[in-house]
Design a protein around this motif. Structure first.
Motif, PDB file in Angstrom:
ATOM      1  N   ASP A  49       7.886  16.481 -30.010  1.00 13.12           N
ATOM      2  CA  ASP A  49       8.862  17.284 -30.743  1.00 13.12           C
ATOM      3  C   ASP A  49       9.878  16.418 -31.487  1.00 13.12           C
ATOM      4  N   GLY A  81       6.954  18.877 -21.298  1.00 14.21           N
ATOM      5  CA  GLY A  81       6.910  18.914 -22.757  1.00 14.21           C
ATOM      6  C   GLY A  81       5.635  18.286 -23.271  1.00 14.21           C
ATOM      7  N   ASN A  82       5.619  18.048 -24.596  1.00 10.44           N
ATOM      8  CA  ASN A  82       4.414  17.502 -25.220  1.00 10.44           C
ATOM      9  C   ASN A  82       4.623  16.048 -25.599  1.00 10.44           C
TER      10      ASN A  82
HETATM   11  C1  LIG Z   1       3.398  21.950 -26.340  1.00 10.23           C
HETATM   12  O1  LIG Z   1       2.386  22.258 -27.290  1.00 10.23           O
HETATM   13  C2  LIG Z   1       1.800  23.514 -27.168  1.00 10.23           C
HETATM   14  C3  LIG Z   1       0.744  23.637 -28.238  1.00 10.23           C
HETATM   15  O2  LIG Z   1       0.008  22.461 -28.363  1.00 10.23           O
HETATM   16  C4  LIG Z   1       2.863  24.590 -27.304  1.00 10.23           C
HETATM   17  O3  LIG Z   1       2.269  25.864 -27.064  1.00 10.23           O
HETATM   18  C5  LIG Z   1       3.962  24.346 -26.293  1.00 10.23           C
HETATM   19  O4  LIG Z   1       4.984  25.280 -26.470  1.00 10.23           O
HETATM   20  C6  LIG Z   1       4.509  22.965 -26.400  1.00 10.23           C
HETATM   21  N1  LIG Z   1       5.440  22.718 -25.356  1.00 10.23           N
HETATM   22  C7  LIG Z   1       6.679  22.324 -25.553  1.00 10.23           C
HETATM   23  C8  LIG Z   1       7.559  22.151 -24.351  1.00 10.23           C
HETATM   24  O5  LIG Z   1       7.100  22.114 -26.665  1.00 10.23           O
END
Ligand SMILES: *[C@@H]1O[C@H](CO)[C@@H](O)[C@H](O)[C@H]1NC(C)=O
Ligand SMILES: *[C@@H]1O[C@H](CO)[C@@H](O)[C@H](O)[C@H]1NC(C)=O
Ligand SMILES: *[C@@H]1O[C@H](CO)[C@@H](O)[C@H](O)[C@H]1NC(C)=O
Ligand SMILES: *[C@@H]1O[C@H](CO)[C@@H](O)[C@H](O)[C@H]1NC(C)=O
Ligand SMILES: *[C@@H]1O[C@H](CO)[C@@H](O)[C@H](O)[C@H]1NC(C)=O
Ligand SMILES: *[C@@H]1O[C@H](CO)[C@@H](O)[C@H](O)[C@H]1NC(C)=O
Ligand SMILES: *[C@@H]1O[C@H](CO)[C@@H](O)[C@H](O)[C@H]1NC(C)=O
Length: 485
Positions: A49, A81-82
């Motif tokens: 992010d 998170g991502n």
């Molecule tokens: C991480 O990515 C997924 C889609 O790839 C998304 O649905 C999700 O909300 C994301 N998580 C965060 C914490 O941003």
């Protein structure tokens, strides 16, 4: 070489976007790995992010990257998170992967979240601890199945796996390895869970032939048909290797073309899914040579094989040989006692000499030392009655002698000879007698011996003998001619 490499790399660029997810327990260590394995120049890690690069390890850093690995030492709830890893190849091409991380809050007493889950293991029993290889010098502390610590001889523990001996359906479940990882002198916990599904649809047991009994002798008539059944238990559930078959003189019946023999097999499941096969050997007509033959039932599964051989003999043409078989308690001392005197002297004197019956008495007609069990069994089968001498000794003996067991078994279960109980000593209550004896007493009572007043001859017990004779078969001569007719 360079040419090949170029083709490989250009093919690689076509691979589309991929994502993976990891779950971790708050406070545990977590190491995640950027997926591809081909050679690369370097890998950079980002917070997806914020696009912020995650640097290499510095003193005291909790999250850091190191080539293909991203480290959380330990995790914290806000790490959820991502994350993106970007792979840089030597031709300036790149490839990126998104990885989602979920950190589950730690709660005292809560079992490992089932989300901390890795691909299933399916198979014959080896369960590999997931992600263990990501941690150098980690040590497994404990394995859990469905949150319960695993222990017992069925489990063999390797450095990064556990092996279940002979797994079955009951072993299916969530398996968690809990290990510790030491980094710069700090110890971290890690746990990782995967589902194990046994693909073992069956388990073999050592084959067991329920019948016939090995060395059984089966009575037959020449010219008659005969069906020999053999039943064997081979394991739990349908077995891939399950053979129950008959050999005649070691030659499988299926090799006798157009013969008097053929066999027929059925299978069925008993309780607890025990798997049985039963094969019947049909003999259309018994011939003389069959009386010399060995009929062998062979039961085979993947573990081993087992056999039981039976032979045939002509049915005895003239029926029973003895009028009564005498069962009596053996003296525990070498001294002759009243019972032995009664059995060896009084009984033959009256029943044999006076009334012409033929008795079989162990010790007189069967020599100790013969194969006692089978000799006794044969004699009992050839006796019309069983006379059991009932004394105090029957009560105080924990176990009836072996011949008494067989006798009772034959009399009660196999509808063999009828039983006559001679109560030679007052027993009073029959409570302590063996169940089968009590049953006979309930059915027909006992014939009670009365000690004659001193000085009087035994014949004063004529009432006793009258009752005994009443229960005995017709005398030898009469009964033989009656049977023959
Ligand atoms: C991480 O990515 C997924 C889609 O790839 C998304 O649905 C999700 O909300 C994301 N998580 C965060 C914490 O941003
Ligand atoms: C990773 O996630 C970011 C943000 O959601 C997205 O723009 C990007 O295309 C994703 N990359 C892959 C390889 O999925
Ligand atoms: C990669 O990029 C660098 C500088 O940006 C350049 O010098 C180099 O030739 C490039 N390599 C390839 C294989 O394209
Ligand atoms: C793992 O096993 C579970 C339980 O049997 C099953 O529901 C799931 O589909 C399996 N997952 C995979 C990837 O095979
Ligand atoms: C490996 O870990 C053990 C404790 O688990 C520690 O005693 C040992 O020094 C470690 N070895 C290395 C090479 O880090
Ligand atoms: C690791 O786990 C054990 C047992 O669950 C616990 O007693 C210990 O405090 C944990 N250690 C750390 C560093 O979290
Ligand atoms: C039957 O088996 C017995 C015992 O194994 C053996 O002695 C005998 O020779 C066998 N008879 C035949 C006809 O194979």
């Amino acid at each position: 070489m360079g040419y090949v490499c170029l083709i490989f790399l250009s093919a690689f660029f076509l691979v589309s976007m991929t994502s993976e997810s990891f779950d971790a327990m708050e406070g545990d260590a977590l190491v995640i790995k950027c997926p591809p394995r081909s050679s690369y120049v370097r890998i950079t890690w980002y917070h997806t992010d914020s696009n912020k690069i995650i640097p290499a390890e510095e003193d005291g850093s909790r999250i850091f990257s190191s080539k293909r690995f991203l480290w959380f030492l330990p995790t914290s709830r806000e790490d959820s998170g991502n994350y993106t890893c970007v792979i840089h190849y030597s031709n300036n091409g790149t490839k990126e992967f998104n990885i989602s991380v979920q950190v589950h809050p730690y709660k005292q007493g809560i079992c490992f979240p089932s989300q901390i889950r890795y691909p299933n293991n399916t198979g014959r029993g080896k369960i590999v601890c997931p992600t263990f290889d990501n941690y150098k010098n980690a040590t497994i502390i404990q394995w859990y199945k469905d949150c319960k610590p695993i222990q017992g001889e069925r489990y063999f523990k390797g450095d990064k796996y556990i092996y279940i001996n002979n797994p079955g359906k009951e072993d299916d479940g969530f398996y968690t390895c809990q290990f510790i990882y030491t980094h710069n002198g700090k110890v971290f916990n890690v746990s990782a869970t995967r589902i194990f599904v046994s693909n073992v649809k069956y388990s073999p047991l050592p084959p067991q032939i329920l019948f016939p009994k090995h060395k059984d002798v089966i009575e037959v008539d020449l010219g008659a048909a005969l069906s020999l059944k053999c039943q064997a238990r081979l394991g739990i559930k349908k077995q891939p290797i399950a053979v129950v078959t008959w050999d005649v003189n070691s030659i499988p019946v299926k090799y006798f073309d157009f013969s008097r023999f053929h066999e027929e097999t059925v299978f069925f499941e008993g309780h607890d899914q025990e798997y049985y096969r039963e094969t019947t050997l049909h003999i259309t007509e018994i011939k003389k040579e069959d009386l010399q033959a060995n009929f062998t039932c062979v039961a085979v599964n993947e573990m081993e094989n087992t056999k039981a051989t039976v032979t045939l003999q002509l049915k005895a043409q003239y029926g029973k040989i003895y009028d009564a078989y005498i069962i009596y308690p053996k003296s525990r001392t070498s001294e002759a006692n009243f019972v032995e005197n009664f059995v060896y002297q009084i009984l033959p004197d009256v029943l044999e000499n006076k009334y012409g019956y033929k008795l079989c008495i162990y010790g007189r007609d069967i020599c100790p030392g013969e194969d006692t069990a089978s000799a006794v069994e044969k004699r009992i089968q050839k006796s019309r009655r069983l006379i059991i001498i009932v004394t105090q000794q029957l009560i105080h003996h924990e176990d009836l002698a072996y011949d008494q067991h067989i006798a009772l078994y034959n009399a009660l279960i196999q509808n063999g000879a009828k039983v006559i109980l001679l109560e030679m000593e007052t027993i009073g209550t029959y409570e302590k007698l063996q169940e089968s004896l009590k049953y006979i007493i309930k059915q027909q009572g006992t014939v009670k011996w009365k000690e004659p007043p001193t000085g009087q001859p035994q014949s004063s017990n004529s009432k006793f003998w009258k009752h005994v004779r009443y229960r005995m078969p017709l005398t030898h001569k009469t009964s033989r001619s009656a049977n023959a007719g």
